[in-house]
Write an enzyme that holds these catalytic residues in place. Sequence first.
Site, mmCIF file in Angstrom:
data_model
loop_
_atom_site.group_PDB
_atom_site.id
_atom_site.type_symbol
_atom_site.label_atom_id
_atom_site.label_comp_id
_atom_site.label_asym_id
_atom_site.label_seq_id
_atom_site.Cartn_x
_atom_site.Cartn_y
_atom_site.Cartn_z
ATOM 1 C CG ASP A 88 1.168 -0.809 9.587
ATOM 2 O OD1 ASP A 88 1.359 -0.925 10.801
ATOM 3 O OD2 ASP A 88 1.719 0.076 8.896
ATOM 4 C CG HIS A 233 1.287 -4.648 5.718
ATOM 5 N ND1 HIS A 233 2.650 -4.544 5.500
ATOM 6 C CD2 HIS A 233 0.788 -3.382 5.666
ATOM 7 C CE1 HIS A 233 2.962 -3.270 5.313
ATOM 8 N NE2 HIS A 233 1.858 -2.551 5.415
#
Length: 276
Positions: A88, A233
């Site tokens: 992400d 992430h």
Amino acid sequence: MPSLTRKMTKTGTRLRVLATFAAAASLTLALSGCTKLETQSPSSVRNAADASATEPGTGAGANGAQARAGGLGTVDCAHAKCIALTFDAGPSENSARLLDILKEKQVPATFFLLGKRHIDTYPELVRRMSHEGHEVASHTWTHKILTDADPDEIRDELERPNREIERLTGKRPTLMRPPQGRTDDTVHGICRELGLAEVLWSVTAKDYKTNDSDLITERVLDQSSRDGIILLHDIYDGTVPAVPGIIDALKKRGYVFVTVPQLMAPGKAEPGKVYR
């Protein structure tokens, strides 16, 4: 690649703070307007597609089981022990190294990209992700919490990255991940209009709370299971260094890495529905 700017630092800090308060990491997510978030598993999507393909008169039975194709090869997740790596909030200055690792390891991933200060800052990395066989999807334009936004804001948050990704790659995203995993009936309806399915996760390293790569690796390995969707992430400094160890350890356990669409094939994620 450009060096870390103040804007990137502020973005990473802002996302770290937002993610710290995310209630969506649990498997039962309470939301305003509904008592429990209804989600579908990848296996349920596969099973439904296989059942449909073998119905009399469809003529698709034999081909259905072989229709599971993706950017880095064909995988039958009804038989293989599949798992999906997802990232992400990129692309970022760390993404080029991550793509090098994935290429070396021959592992496909699914990238849920942010627009502002990410897609518009690293367009060449968006193109590279798509060119190298990864699934490119949306994580909104500014990381706005969609359940706090009005319908017009939600549409703008989803349409802007879609347009830019399509412009850069020639492919319009079919998947999105709501910031913090927070979604509701209004978001579902707008996603349905825009042709987007919502994808959450089953494994989180909470890498927004730590730069300890060993701890990130340990958390992923402890939670991983068949048909899992791993949330990481690549904007945080400890995450990309953890990826080679995560891949090697899971491969030793017999896992095959696939994109989210591969995980569901021969079924497909349906716009307006939520998967994890």
